[in-house]
Motif scaffolding. Structure first.
Motif, PDB file in Angstrom:
ATOM      1  N   PHE A  57      28.065  52.429  51.510  1.00 41.49           N
ATOM      2  CA  PHE A  57      29.151  53.132  51.956  1.00 41.49           C
ATOM      3  C   PHE A  57      29.582  51.974  52.672  1.00 41.49           C
ATOM      4  O   PHE A  57      28.525  51.068  53.693  1.00 41.49           O
ATOM      5  N   VAL A  58      30.802  52.045  53.371  1.00 43.20           N
ATOM      6  CA  VAL A  58      31.862  51.309  53.792  1.00 43.20           C
ATOM      7  C   VAL A  58      32.090  52.420  55.663  1.00 43.20           C
ATOM      8  O   VAL A  58      33.165  52.466  55.027  1.00 43.20           O
ATOM      9  N   PRO A  59      31.306  51.610  56.509  1.00 39.71           N
ATOM     10  CA  PRO A  59      32.391  52.945  57.571  1.00 39.71           C
ATOM     11  C   PRO A  59      33.509  52.154  57.359  1.00 39.71           C
ATOM     12  O   PRO A  59      34.530  53.582  57.764  1.00 39.71           O
ATOM     13  N   ASP A  60      34.330  52.089  57.655  1.00 41.32           N
ATOM     14  CA  ASP A  60      35.894  50.971  57.449  1.00 41.32           C
ATOM     15  C   ASP A  60      36.157  50.764  56.300  1.00 41.32           C
ATOM     16  O   ASP A  60      36.412  49.723  56.077  1.00 41.32           O
ATOM     17  N   LEU A  61      36.895  51.591  55.257  1.00 41.61           N
ATOM     18  CA  LEU A  61      37.300  50.442  54.578  1.00 41.61           C
ATOM     19  C   LEU A  61      38.776  50.232  54.358  1.00 41.61           C
ATOM     20  O   LEU A  61      39.088  49.137  53.150  1.00 41.61           O
ATOM     21  N   LYS A  62      39.029  49.992  55.614  1.00 47.13           N
ATOM     22  CA  LYS A  62      41.039  49.643  55.924  1.00 47.13           C
ATOM     23  C   LYS A  62      40.945  48.046  54.972  1.00 47.13           C
ATOM     24  O   LYS A  62      41.900  47.415  54.588  1.00 47.13           O
ATOM     25  N   LYS A  63      39.507  47.002  55.364  1.00 47.37           N
ATOM     26  CA  LYS A  63      39.670  45.623  54.308  1.00 47.37           C
ATOM     27  C   LYS A  63      39.457  45.565  53.218  1.00 47.37           C
ATOM     28  O   LYS A  63      40.007  44.757  52.700  1.00 47.37           O
ATOM     29  N   VAL A  64      38.722  46.067  52.828  1.00 43.73           N
ATOM     30  CA  VAL A  64      38.840  47.207  51.287  1.00 43.73           C
ATOM     31  C   VAL A  64      39.648  47.383  51.130  1.00 43.73           C
ATOM     32  O   VAL A  64      40.468  46.312  50.172  1.00 43.73           O
ATOM     33  N   TYR A  65      40.733  48.057  51.238  1.00 44.41           N
ATOM     34  CA  TYR A  65      41.605  48.475  51.201  1.00 44.41           C
ATOM     35  C   TYR A  65      43.126  47.105  51.173  1.00 44.41           C
ATOM     36  O   TYR A  65      43.417  46.995  49.482  1.00 44.41           O
ATOM     37  N   GLU A  66      42.985  46.907  52.080  1.00 42.35           N
ATOM     38  CA  GLU A  66      43.984  45.466  51.980  1.00 42.35           C
ATOM     39  C   GLU A  66      43.580  44.477  50.896  1.00 42.35           C
ATOM     40  O   GLU A  66      44.377  44.084  50.408  1.00 42.35           O
ATOM     41  N   LEU A  67      43.088  44.506  50.809  1.00 41.58           N
ATOM     42  CA  LEU A  67      42.185  43.340  50.179  1.00 41.58           C
ATOM     43  C   LEU A  67      42.492  43.499  48.563  1.00 41.58           C
ATOM     44  O   LEU A  67      42.672  42.584  47.570  1.00 41.58           O
ATOM     45  N   SER A  68      42.001  45.021  48.164  1.00 41.20           N
ATOM     46  CA  SER A  68      41.639  45.319  46.319  1.00 41.20           C
ATOM     47  C   SER A  68      42.942  45.299  45.955  1.00 41.20           C
ATOM     48  O   SER A  68      44.541  45.120  46.716  1.00 41.20           O
ATOM     49  N   SER A  69      43.160  45.067  44.578  1.00 42.27           N
ATOM     50  CA  SER A  69      44.628  45.298  43.914  1.00 42.27           C
ATOM     51  C   SER A  69      45.381  46.864  43.754  1.00 42.27           C
ATOM     52  O   SER A  69      45.969  47.304  44.066  1.00 42.27           O
ATOM     53  N   PHE A  70      44.621  47.600  43.196  1.00 42.38           N
ATOM     54  CA  PHE A  70      44.129  48.918  42.659  1.00 42.38           C
ATOM     55  C   PHE A  70      43.092  49.460  42.186  1.00 42.38           C
ATOM     56  O   PHE A  70      41.788  49.101  43.341  1.00 42.38           O
ATOM     57  N   VAL A  71      43.181  50.749  42.615  1.00 45.03           N
ATOM     58  CA  VAL A  71      42.201  52.102  42.907  1.00 45.03           C
ATOM     59  C   VAL A  71      42.189  52.196  41.146  1.00 45.03           C
ATOM     60  O   VAL A  71      43.052  52.862  40.362  1.00 45.03           O
ATOM     61  N   ILE A  72      41.108  52.812  41.155  1.00 42.28           N
ATOM     62  CA  ILE A  72      40.596  53.201  39.295  1.00 42.28           C
ATOM     63  C   ILE A  72      39.614  54.808  39.620  1.00 42.28           C
ATOM     64  O   ILE A  72      38.764  55.100  41.068  1.00 42.28           O
ATOM     65  N   SER A  73      40.076  55.839  39.528  1.00 38.57           N
ATOM     66  CA  SER A  73      40.038  57.517  39.220  1.00 38.57           C
ATOM     67  C   SER A  73      39.797  57.077  38.326  1.00 38.57           C
ATOM     68  O   SER A  73      40.181  58.869  37.422  1.00 38.57           O
TER      69      SER A  73
END
Length: 412
Positions: free
Chosen positions: A304-320
């Motif tokens: 669990f990451v309380p605030d995902l903003k930094k993760v989203y900022e660095l990530s390339s794309f999302v898989i679902s």
């Protein structure tokens, strides 16, 4: 001056938000607050996934609501719940959706007392499991709204079917039956919503559906309630997206995400690593089980990451890579709002904002899923292009403006 008084029951502590349902609840509350509603949040320690803490109550009162009222069960509630469970077990039948197992007499009396004291203009219920908290006859003059989140009887049937495949011993051994990983695993079962669920929705003047599929089903099977489509909304969050880090799989605490995780590791990932051995990905959120990935799976389980903003900022794309579930995948909307393209399986993408090839990709099978991952991994300019289009889609069609517009329609 406040426009309307709203009593809103949500069975869990939504702060900090750890699931799509928590985020949906806070988004609805934010929208109600924006149209000048005074909100009284009712909940219970009996049902909450997140433990209720003073810090959560303080944060909710500071940011969202007028007051937070928590029901703490007593020994009679425990006795009543056990008695109900034994009764239905003895009869060998499933308990009603709104049975005393979810709503023992103590919380029902407490809820009615609170409603009488507050005298709200609107009662806002979340999930039909807790419908018994509202005495519809006594409060028939008050506008009653139910937020479905999903069709719970189908969702429950899905979970019951996959549970044996995902027991702790199979997870630990990393042995998952191939049958569970078929893209059409749920489609061939032709699961139906129970009539009982539709009857509960008909007790309310308004029923909120989160997807067009579920809106149509509820409309076809009810006679009184007005069904409003209100998909997950989110304000775009403009970040300095880098599109440089690993791919991201943000999950919530349910079995469908576990199924999706193993679908990706067993059916998609081997195809990717054959061509791109440097590929890496990360998983954020709460799993129901402790996963111990193999080194060759090149995954980081972050929890669990309380605030995902930094993760989203660095990530390339999302898989679902999620096959099952009902309602709408909140994580897809959230990722797109943060400027990331999403690759999703078609089974869960049909009610999402993904426009194939324009702001993300929709895969029919594992081969296509792997191909789209390889495309985005090898072309960060494409990640940026689709990510920008994804954010524009959310801004145009899934914004707070849409939310407040629909909520005004509901409460007026």
């Amino acid at each position: 001056m406040t426009y309307k008084k709203v009593v809103l029951f949500f069975p869990h502590n939504p702060w900090p938000p750890k699931s799509g349902a928590h985020k949906r609840c806070l988004e609805i509350i934010s929208g109600l607050k924006e149209i000048d509603c005074e909100i009284f949040l009712l909940s219970s320690t009996l049902s909450s996934e997140n433990q209720w803490k003073e810090s959560s109550i303080d944060a909710l009162k500071k940011k969202f609501v007028k007051d937070v009222l928590i029901y703490h069960p007593n020994k009679w509630d425990s006795y009543s719940i056990k008695l109900n469970q034994k009764f239905y077990t003895f009869l060998k039948i499933n308990p009603p959706l709104n049975s005393g197992i979810n709503s023992p007499i103590g919380i029902c009396l407490w809820s009615s007392k609170i409603i009488r004291e507050i005298v709200p203009d609107i009662i806002f219920m979340n999930y039909c499991y807790w419908d018994k908290l509202i005495n519809h006859r006594e409060f028939q003059s008050i506008r009653r709204v139910i937020e479905t989140h999903d069709l719970v009887t189908i969702n429950t049937k899905m979970r019951d079917i996959i549970s044996p495949y995902l027991s702790n011993k199979f997870i630990k051994a990393n042995r998952i039956d191939d049958e569970l990983l078929k893209e059409n695993f749920f489609e061939v079962l032709n699961l139906q919503t129970d009539e009982e669920e539709y009857k509960i929705y008909d007790q309310y003047q308004t029923t909120i559906a989160i997807s067009s599929t579920e809106k149509n089903l509820i409309e076809q099977n009810t006679n009184k309630t007005k069904v409003i489509l209100l998909p997950m909304t989110q304000e775009p969050c403009y970040l300095s997206n880098q599109y440089q880090d690993s791919a991201l799989f943000p999950i919530g605490p349910n079995l469908f995400n576990i199924q999706g995780y193993f679908y990706f590791t067993q059916k998609v990932l081997p195809q990717i690593l054959q061509e791109i051995p440097s590929f890496s990905w990360q998983v954020t959120g709460n799993f129901q089980f402790k996963l111990i990935p193999k080194p060759e799976e090149r995954v980081i389980i972050r929890g669990f990451v309380p605030d995902l903003k930094k993760v989203y900022e660095l990530s390339s794309f999302v898989i679902s890579p999620v096959i099952g579930g009902t309602g709408q995948q909140v994580k897809i909307v959230e990722a797109m709002a943060h400027g990331l393209p999403v690759i999703a399986l078609k089974q869960r993408a049909e009610n999402s904002p993904i426009n194939h090839g324009i702001n993300g990709f929709i895969a029919n099978n594992a081969e296509e899923f792997a191909d789209y991952v390889k495309q985005l991994w090898q072309d960060r300019t494409l990640c940026r292009k689709l990510g920008k289009a994804a954010q524009e889609t959310i801004a145009a069609n899934f914004s707070r403006e849409l939310l407040t517009e629909k909520l005004l329609l509901i409460i007026s």
